[in-house]
Design an enzyme around this catalytic site. Structure first.
Site, PDB file in Angstrom:
ATOM      1  CB  SER A  82      -0.932   0.013   1.213  1.00  0.00           C
ATOM      2  OG  SER A  82      -0.183  -0.123   2.396  1.00  0.00           O
ATOM      3  CG  ASP A 101      -4.554   5.241   6.784  1.00  0.00           C
ATOM      4  OD1 ASP A 101      -3.432   5.001   7.269  1.00  0.00           O
ATOM      5  OD2 ASP A 101      -4.944   4.709   5.724  1.00  0.00           O
ATOM      6  CG  HIS A 130      -1.413   3.675   4.475  1.00  0.00           C
ATOM      7  ND1 HIS A 130      -2.659   3.213   4.840  1.00  0.00           N
ATOM      8  CD2 HIS A 130      -0.753   2.622   3.962  1.00  0.00           C
ATOM      9  CE1 HIS A 130      -2.748   1.925   4.548  1.00  0.00           C
ATOM     10  NE2 HIS A 130      -1.599   1.533   4.015  1.00  0.00           N
TER      11      HIS A 130
END
Ligand SMILES: *[C@@H]1O[C@H](CO)[C@@H](O)[C@H](O)[C@H]1NC(C)=O
Ligand SMILES: *[C@@H]1O[C@H](CO)[C@@H](O)[C@H](O)[C@H]1NC(C)=O
Ligand SMILES: *[C@@H]1O[C@H](CO)[C@@H](O)[C@H](O)[C@H]1NC(C)=O
Ligand SMILES: *[C@@H]1O[C@H](CO)[C@@H](O)[C@H](O)[C@H]1NC(C)=O
Ligand SMILES: *[C@@H]1O[C@H](CO)[C@@H](O)[C@H](O)[C@H]1NC(C)=O
Length: 372
Positions: free
Chosen positions: A39, A339, A342
């Site tokens: 990610s 978040d 990240h």
């Protein structure tokens, strides 16, 4: 703080990036960028994976609110390190592999959020559940398929890959995150590290054998500074934390993971002496960003809290970022964390400013020698 020194450093960083980008336009040594990873570099793959992908947080606002102003599948408010890298190379953004409308003119991004370096079988045999989105091995399979569609002979593929910059990672962070979030001890997870890095080395070897000559293999971040780790190890024992407030033992694990990766990369360099294999130090890039946070315009009172205020660090929870009840800060540029898992665009921009000056000049040197 000596501002004149700092100004010189910042100036030399921007000059280096500028020169590299200019030189790139002249020689065009790098025409494409290939990205493998999770990610930290997924720019739109996992949200296209049916059936769950389109329902994931990164398919909704506030993801993408800063750039490009709508959700794209990036797990941030905006740009990622891959975006700053292509910009520094003078290339347009690289398309995600699963975008069926993509041209792949500037390369392909195979990174999928949730991916591990090791096969799922490694974890399942130890009773650890991992995401079903696949592993580095799955991304390599996509790479082979893509390569077969654009070149036929090994020589033709080699000529194509010689003009490519390949990022193998960051990958391997999830190989630690999944067992960590399922209550496994740091001691147990430590024993996985050599396997994780072997998987990264094996993938790198295959990409080199296909013809790649310029590769970047990033290490892991100081995971003890991340809200999802801080929340899981909340304690009143101040000895557990370092001067930044990060969990020491978790950072020590990342330090071990990174030093083992660098040893693994040294062996690969001996195996392929004519290939440029660059280690990208994401660990110290983020640590430096924390240390210089006030100077960089980050709000020092919220350095370890996310802008998008997830209350449970579970992507599928309604209390995770991307759900309407989860508040979002009005000024993501003042936050490092986005978040809880990240980082914000501003953090990725600072990290890129730290790592790219070590990557781009090396690539330029190699390219001019191979051109002659
Ligand atoms: C695909 O790309 C074409 C040309 O850039 C564009 O006109 C079209 O709207 C795109 N379709 C989708 C589904 O994004
Ligand atoms: C991972 O799986 C692939 C097949 O999907 C296999 O070729 C490879 O050897 C496996 N690696 C490990 C370490 O099990
Ligand atoms: C790496 O490759 C070696 C040699 O093919 C193999 O024995 C080993 O299982 C692989 N390791 C991983 C983690 O994929
Ligand atoms: C820390 O101490 C406070 C006050 O004594 C207590 O309420 C809290 O539960 C403690 N937190 C942890 C994580 O032990
Ligand atoms: C920093 O964050 C705190 C807490 O959210 C806030 O009260 C303060 O106004 C912020 N400082 C700046 C300069 O924005």
């Amino acid at each position: 703080m000596d501002f004149s020194v700092l100004f010189t450093v910042i100036l030399s960083i921007s000059v280096t990036i500028f020169i590299s980008a200019e030189a790139t336009k002249t020689f065009r040594p790098i025409r494409t960028l290939f990205q493998f990873g999770d990610s930290l570099s997924d720019t739109g793959n996992v949200i296209r994976l049916l059936p769950v992908g389109p329902t994931l947080p990164a398919a909704r606002l506030p993801y993408g609110e800063t750039f490009p102003g709508r959700p794209t599948g990036r797990w941030s408010d905006g740009r990622l390190i891959i975006d700053y890298t292509t910009m520094a190379l003078g290339l347009p953004l690289v398309d995600p592999y699963l975008d069926k409308n993509a041209s792949f003119r500037n390369g392909v991004n195979f990174a999928v959020a949730g991916a591990t370096a090791l096969n799922a079988s490694f974890f399942l045999s130890r009773g650890i559940l991992v995401s079903s989105v696949g592993s580095l091995d799955t991304q390599l399979r996509s790479f082979r398929t893509y390569l077969a569609s654009i070149c036929t002979t090994p020589r033709e593929c080699g000529d194509y890959l010689k003009r490519a910059l390949i990022f193998v990672g960051e990958i391997g962070g999830n190989d630690i995150n999944y067992p960590l979030s399922q209550g496994r001890s740091l001691e147990e997870i430590r024993t996985y590290v050599p396997f994780i890095n072997q998987a990264i080395a094996n993938a790198t070897r295959e990409i080199i054998r296909a013809g790649a000559t310029r590769l970047v293999v990033p290490g892991n971040f100081p995971i003890g500074c991340f809200p999802f780790v801080l929340a899981a190890s909340a304690s009143n024992d101040s000895a557990m934390y370092d001067e930044l407030g990060c969990v020491r033992s978790a950072n020590d694990l990342a330090i071990y993971q990174n030093s083992n990766l660098q040893i693994t990369l040294d062996a690969l360099r001996r195996e392929f002496p004519y290939v440029s294999i660059i280690y990208a130090d994401y660990y110290n890039a983020l640590l430096t960003t924390f240390r210089k946070a006030p100077l960089f315009g980050f709000n020092r009172t919220t350095l370890l809290t996310p802008c998008c205020k997830s209350r449970r660090y579970n992507l599928l929870s309604s209390e995770f970022c991307g759900n309407p009840t989860v508040p979002v800060c009005p000024d993501p540029g003042q936050y490092i964390h986005w978040d809880g898992y990240h980082l914000t665009q501003e953090a990725y921009r600072r990290i890129s400013q730290y790592v790219l000056p070590n990557i781009l000049p090396t690539i330029m040197v190699i390219s001019t020698t191979t051109c002659r």
